[in-house]
Design a protein around this motif. Sequence first.
Motif, mmCIF file in Angstrom:
data_model
loop_
_atom_site.group_PDB
_atom_site.id
_atom_site.type_symbol
_atom_site.label_atom_id
_atom_site.label_comp_id
_atom_site.label_asym_id
_atom_site.label_seq_id
_atom_site.Cartn_x
_atom_site.Cartn_y
_atom_site.Cartn_z
ATOM 1 N N GLU A 242 8.501 -2.682 9.544
ATOM 2 C CA GLU A 242 7.529 -2.075 8.640
ATOM 3 C C GLU A 242 8.288 -1.534 7.435
ATOM 4 O OE1 GLU A 242 5.684 0.951 10.911
ATOM 5 O OE2 GLU A 242 4.737 -0.428 12.339
ATOM 6 N N ARG A 243 7.908 -1.989 6.262
ATOM 7 C CA ARG A 243 8.629 -1.627 5.044
ATOM 8 C C ARG A 243 7.641 -1.252 3.958
ATOM 9 N NH1 ARG A 243 10.824 -5.672 0.521
ATOM 10 N NH2 ARG A 243 12.355 -4.353 -0.537
ATOM 11 N N GLY A 244 8.014 -0.301 3.109
ATOM 12 C CA GLY A 244 7.203 0.005 1.947
ATOM 13 C C GLY A 244 7.067 -1.226 1.067
ATOM 14 N N ALA A 245 5.847 -1.571 0.654
ATOM 15 C CA ALA A 245 5.600 -2.794 -0.123
ATOM 16 C C ALA A 245 5.915 -2.571 -1.601
ATOM 17 C CB ALA A 245 4.149 -3.237 0.031
ATOM 18 N N GLU A 246 6.494 -3.594 -2.205
ATOM 19 C CA GLU A 246 6.819 -3.575 -3.638
ATOM 20 C C GLU A 246 6.415 -4.921 -4.215
ATOM 21 O OE1 GLU A 246 10.537 -1.459 -5.299
ATOM 22 O OE2 GLU A 246 11.093 -3.581 -5.326
ATOM 23 N N TYR A 247 5.528 -4.921 -5.206
ATOM 24 C CA TYR A 247 5.028 -6.174 -5.764
ATOM 25 C C TYR A 247 4.465 -5.936 -7.149
ATOM 26 C CZ TYR A 247 0.673 -4.123 -3.973
ATOM 27 O OH TYR A 247 -0.363 -3.262 -3.693
ATOM 28 N N ALA A 248 4.198 -7.041 -7.877
ATOM 29 C CA ALA A 248 3.564 -6.960 -9.189
ATOM 30 C C ALA A 248 2.058 -6.989 -9.001
ATOM 31 C CB ALA A 248 4.021 -8.117 -10.068
ATOM 32 N N ASN A 249 1.353 -6.014 -9.589
ATOM 33 C CA ASN A 249 -0.104 -5.977 -9.462
ATOM 34 C C ASN A 249 -0.754 -6.892 -10.491
ATOM 35 O OD1 ASN A 249 -0.026 -4.594 -11.905
ATOM 36 N ND2 ASN A 249 -0.321 -2.575 -10.966
#
Length: 709
Positions: free
Chosen positions: A547-554
């Motif tokens: 389980e990892r904090g999500a990081e992405y382009a919105n």
Amino acid sequence: MHTVSRHPTLALALSLAFAAQAAADEPAKGQDPTPQAAQQLPTISVTATGESATLHDLEAPVNAGALGNLTQLDTPFSTTVVTRGDLDDRPIVKLGDLFATDASVSDNSGAHGAWASYLTVRGLQLDWQNAFRIDGKPFLSYATTPPYEHFEQVELLKGASGFMYGFGSPGGIVNYVTKRPTAQPVRSVSLGFSSDNVWRQHVDLGGRAGEDDRFGYRLNATHEEGDLYNGGSLKRNAVSLALDLKLTDRLTWDFQSLYQNKKVVGQEPTINTSRLAGTVLPRPVRDNDRTLVGDGTFVNNEFQFHSTGLTYRLAPDWKLSTSYSHSSTRTRRSESVLFLTDSGGNYQDVRSDYAERYAYDQWQAMVQGGFATGALEHQVVLGTSWQQQKNDYSLNSVYQQMGTGSLGSQNVISYHPQGGLDLYRAGEITQKALFASDTVKLSDRWSVLAGVRYTKFRQEGYTPDGATSALYDKSSVTPTVAVMFKPDARTMAYASYVESLEQGATVGNAYANRGQTLGPLTSKQYEVGVKTEHSGWAATAALFRIERGAEYANAGNVLVQDGLSVYQGLELGASKRTGAWTVGGNLMLLDSEYRKGSDYNGKRVAGAPRFVAAGQVVYSVPQVQGLKLRADFKYTGSTMLRPANDVKVSGYTIMNVGASYETRLGGYDTIFRAAITNLADKRYWEFQYADYVKPGYPRALALGMTLKF
């Protein structure tokens, strides 16, 4: 520059050697790293294949960093080890080639550009700032492909590594183990050729000297130069030196140094799909000429690493060690970024011209030993460390569209950088840590592991005028616990839990919030596994959840941190040696999705394939002593290119073949090698990063010869 016309004798000799004597055999294994090689990752191979020593060496002791000294079988984590023999027998031009037979690893790397260190493990991309080590000590790998000829082996620790090494992505840690002085003299020279027309020379010298062999040395030097598969050119020089000195019977000093300068003209472009109309990628192209390469592209990278340390034997079961390391990398590149606009392959060519410099300093002290409390046996590790990372970026970089083109036509865009680029201090990251672990043997079958690392983390970002743009000052505790059960001496089952913290990204030029520094991300990993090794066969299995904090382009093309990305998977591996045949295979089943965020909930995580399978066959030809033939394959399943799951990268299969032949020429041990990668010349898109793809590498031939004297 070396050309075929300057090496006709070598080319003819290699051709005759392979035709007449049929090439194959493992090179002689180098000595294991010396006990002074502190912080080396555990060397368990989840995928025992080919002639890997892991078929018989799971009981061998390893140095496991903050976990102290354990045997391979007693380490409750999944790892893969690429041995020196593997490095010699398989052509290695990029990071992904190292793990071509590991189904848990997806190749996102490039050989000669800024994407050199991009790799996906269990669906998570490795952190180029924290996921790479040399002898357990950190270096920043962006745009840096280290000289693989100078390492004894390469180790991959899969999953979260916060306790063992501090901040880092839960994808894993890659550790390069340098060649060290050996008890027996080492003398070898190697010559190599690879498509299209690249020639390589390598020298390896080592041994011991002085009274009682107190002084040890190991020197490696490499020169590589020629024309690349895509019409570009390469020039690379690397040298490394390892020393150790037994100052007293208890005190040992060691030193390692590595320097590499690499220059590439005509580097392959980066392909971005954020401007793509529709949801279908263009037909894959074969990147085997200058069609995609516009005029004026290049990358120059200078890398250095230095380390020194002392180890003092306090008692037979106790030792104290301390070390200091410094690494730096400086890159200047002019890159072409092709923004696809439609499925027909039309693009806008944006030129990215910039410079950057990274530096890493680390000091660490550690004491480890064993004792008993009644019927319980303890192996403990206590330590402290300090490290500082400095990031310098271009003050006057260029990032702008220069023209348009199509993937099927010659790129005619020309941009030639003028003059140098000034650098400014863009960020500093300091970590101070205390760590401790205790492995308790409860009985002959049961043992438990408990460890904890306290880290004080400070991350500062700066604007070009020196003002503070971001500041994170945080203390964290990252624990690990494991329970291990050994039903017999050759089998271990385990359950482990690890937490990790990784530093936030510095947002790249392709995003609307470029230059912004994001905060740290947290992750948790749960793993249950079993591994067993017997005479002639081995098998492993691991079930994991990360389980990892999500990081992405919105949707606004802003890189954000929002919600969680969850990865659940199963890894299976097995190998069998019978007579002249060795057969091995492994697979990974992976389910991933975004959760608890404002966007993309329930979608597959970009870059995480559902299924990957790999296999390898080695045949020792009975009729020709010293001859071995190899073949391997890897199938990578389809991957979502974006968090929105609206564009898919199709799955593909790559096959490689090779041969080696060990003999004696003129009284000297000699090894000839030949290999063909991407045997079927498969066209495919390779996922590199969310919204980014690259053409797969075309079929390539590699020939080599090593003479030991």
